[in-house]
Design an enzyme around this catalytic site. Structure first.
Site, PDB file in Angstrom:
ATOM      1  N   LYS A 105      12.692   2.891 -10.732  1.00 30.36           N
ATOM      2  CA  LYS A 105      12.062   1.949 -11.453  1.00 30.36           C
ATOM      3  C   LYS A 105      11.796   0.612 -10.748  1.00 30.36           C
ATOM      4  CE  LYS A 105      15.363   2.284 -14.562  1.00 30.36           C
ATOM      5  NZ  LYS A 105      16.430   3.293 -14.003  1.00 30.36           N
ATOM      6  N   ARG A 162      18.754   0.032 -23.035  1.00 29.96           N
ATOM      7  CA  ARG A 162      19.367   1.153 -22.688  1.00 29.96           C
ATOM      8  C   ARG A 162      20.330   1.860 -23.599  1.00 29.96           C
ATOM      9  NH1 ARG A 162      19.914  -0.440 -16.559  1.00 29.96           N
ATOM     10  NH2 ARG A 162      20.847   1.175 -15.453  1.00 29.96           N
ATOM     11  N   ARG A 192      20.702   5.542  -0.912  1.00 32.31           N
ATOM     12  CA  ARG A 192      20.538   4.328  -1.261  1.00 32.31           C
ATOM     13  C   ARG A 192      21.999   3.322  -1.017  1.00 32.31           C
ATOM     14  NH1 ARG A 192      18.262   2.058  -6.799  1.00 32.31           N
ATOM     15  NH2 ARG A 192      20.213   2.289  -7.576  1.00 32.31           N
ATOM     16  N   ARG A 209      25.602  -1.648  -2.994  1.00 32.93           N
ATOM     17  CA  ARG A 209      26.291  -1.648  -4.515  1.00 32.93           C
ATOM     18  C   ARG A 209      27.548  -0.526  -4.710  1.00 32.93           C
ATOM     19  NH1 ARG A 209      21.314  -0.573  -8.210  1.00 32.93           N
ATOM     20  NH2 ARG A 209      22.533  -0.103  -9.640  1.00 32.93           N
ATOM     21  N   ARG A 268      27.382   7.147 -14.581  1.00 40.01           N
ATOM     22  CA  ARG A 268      26.187   6.309 -14.651  1.00 40.01           C
ATOM     23  C   ARG A 268      25.164   7.451 -15.340  1.00 40.01           C
ATOM     24  NH1 ARG A 268      24.554   3.790  -9.283  1.00 40.01           N
ATOM     25  NH2 ARG A 268      22.616   3.060 -10.357  1.00 40.01           N
TER      26      ARG A 268
END
Ligand code: AMP
Length: 370
Positions: A194, A269, A308, A314, A326
């Site tokens: 996204k 969300r 990533r 992160r 998540r």
């Protein structure tokens, strides 16, 4: 100047007090030239004209008199409907030069009524001055002698003009927001791409990209109160509570009142976030044009996120357990939003597996339709 709210509607800055002043000075100068050898009587039409009249006569150099009238509706008892009468006119106007001062002329209906009333008063001459004029909707042949600013057919408030009683005291002019934005929810599970796609599409479509995740991370980095509050949720891969996220989102939107529209990335969300967003946009005269969803299988996503995590720094990308959490949050709270937007005919699913360029192209085809 920023967006303001009156009753339940939002208004964007439109004409500054400085620009209004320039327009009034210009009218005052022209009228003074035309009334050089006489003492005109200026008649303001209440309520809206009170500020205009006050500033106008201060800008007017020469002798003059000032008065006000008001058009009042009386409900007729027969088939005649409502009849308008002018109140407040006490002066003998015979032989005088009268300049009507209107705050705004749109269709010209009010102007025509006023004109008809003054026509019988044996004036020397009758002139009309208006601060604002809407040429697109003016339907009368009556000549308007002085026009301050011609404006498009938008509902305006401020500088004496009201919306349902409010807004007259504003020094500047604001206009009602209308649906002119393109607002897109870019949807998909964590790692669907996204953020990457939004960065490309925001430039292509001249939209503002709001990533709630990015805003949270920015706040964490800068150790703000919001960051401190959100950190533990985010690090564990839990959702941040709705109230906090919704308020933050609203503030981000309000910061960009002049935007052509938004790409919402990572918001909404939860169903209550989606409902809050709909309500918030509706109050601004806006709506969500569509939810565009990137559909990617979960296994591929876990691999993407771990990769990533090697460079993103992160914490929530680096630990498979947090990543699974998540997804769990996504499956239990977020994925139902597909039904929410489908029910509004606004869901557009797109295959999110492929190169960045390929997916941008597929997304663009959907964006072009929205
Ligand atoms: P993202 O960058 O979109 O993957 O978001 C990272 C994290 O920020 C999420 O796992 C949540 O903890 C938090 N977050 C972002 N957007 C929202 C939201 N709309 N509601 C609640 N939490 C959010």
């Amino acid at each position: 100047m920023s967006t303001i709210k009156l009753h339940k509607k939002y208004f964007n800055p439109f004409i500054t007090a400085d620009k209004i002043k320039v327009a009034i000075d210009k009218i005052a100068e022209l009228v003074a030239k035309d009334c050089k050898d006489e003492t005109p009587i200026f008649i303001g039409v209440l309520n809206g004209s009170f500020m205009f009249v006050a500033d106008f006569i201060r800008a007017y150099h020469g002798h003059c008199e000032v008065s006000f009238v008001k058009l009042v509706s009386y409900n007729g008892t027969g088939s005649s409907g409502s009849v308008k009468q002018l109140v407040g006119l006490n002066e003998n106007l015979e032989g005088r030069t009268v300049v009507i001062l209107e705050d705004i002329i749109d269709t010209g209906n009010t102007l025509e009524e006023i004109y008809n009333i003054f026509r019988n008063k044996k004036l020397k001459q009758l002139k009309i001055a208006t601060l604002f004029f809407k040429p697109d909707v003016y339907r009368k042949g009556l000549h308007i002698d002085y026009i301050g600013l011609s404006i498009p057919d938008k509902f305006i408030v401020g500088y004496g003009l009201d919306y349902d009683g409010l807004g007259r005291n504003l020094a500047d002019i604001y206009q009602l927001t209308t649906q002119e934005m393109t607002n897109i929810v870019l949807f998909g599970p964590p790692g669907a791409g996204k953020g990457t796609q939004a960065e490309v599409l925001k430039d292509k479509y001249n939209l503002i990209h709001i990533s709630t995740g990015d805003v949270f991370r920015y706040n964490i980095k800068n150790k703000t109160d919001l960051g401190t509050l959100a950190k533990s949720y985010i690090d564990n891969g839990d959702l941040v509570p709705d109230e906090v996220t919704i308020d933050m989102l609203k503030a981000e939107v309000d910061k960009n009142a002049e935007a052509n529209g938004f790409i919402f990335d990572g918001f909404p969300r939860t169903e209550s976030q989606a409902k809050a967003l709909d309500k918030f946009l509706e109050e601004k005269g806006e709506t969500i044009n569509g939810m565009v969803a990137l559909e990617v299988p979960e296994d591929l996503l876990v691999a993407r996120l771990l990769k990533r995590g090697e460079t993103s720094g992160r914490p929530d990308d680096q630990d498979e357990e947090k990543i699974r959490n998540r997804f769990n949050e996504y499956q239990t709270k977020t994925s139902i939003l597909k039904d929410y937007y489908t029910a509004q005919n606004k869901y557009f699913g797109v295959d999110g597996v492929g190169s960045i360029e390929e997916i941008t192209e597929i997304l663009s085809k959907v964006f072009d339709r929205l």
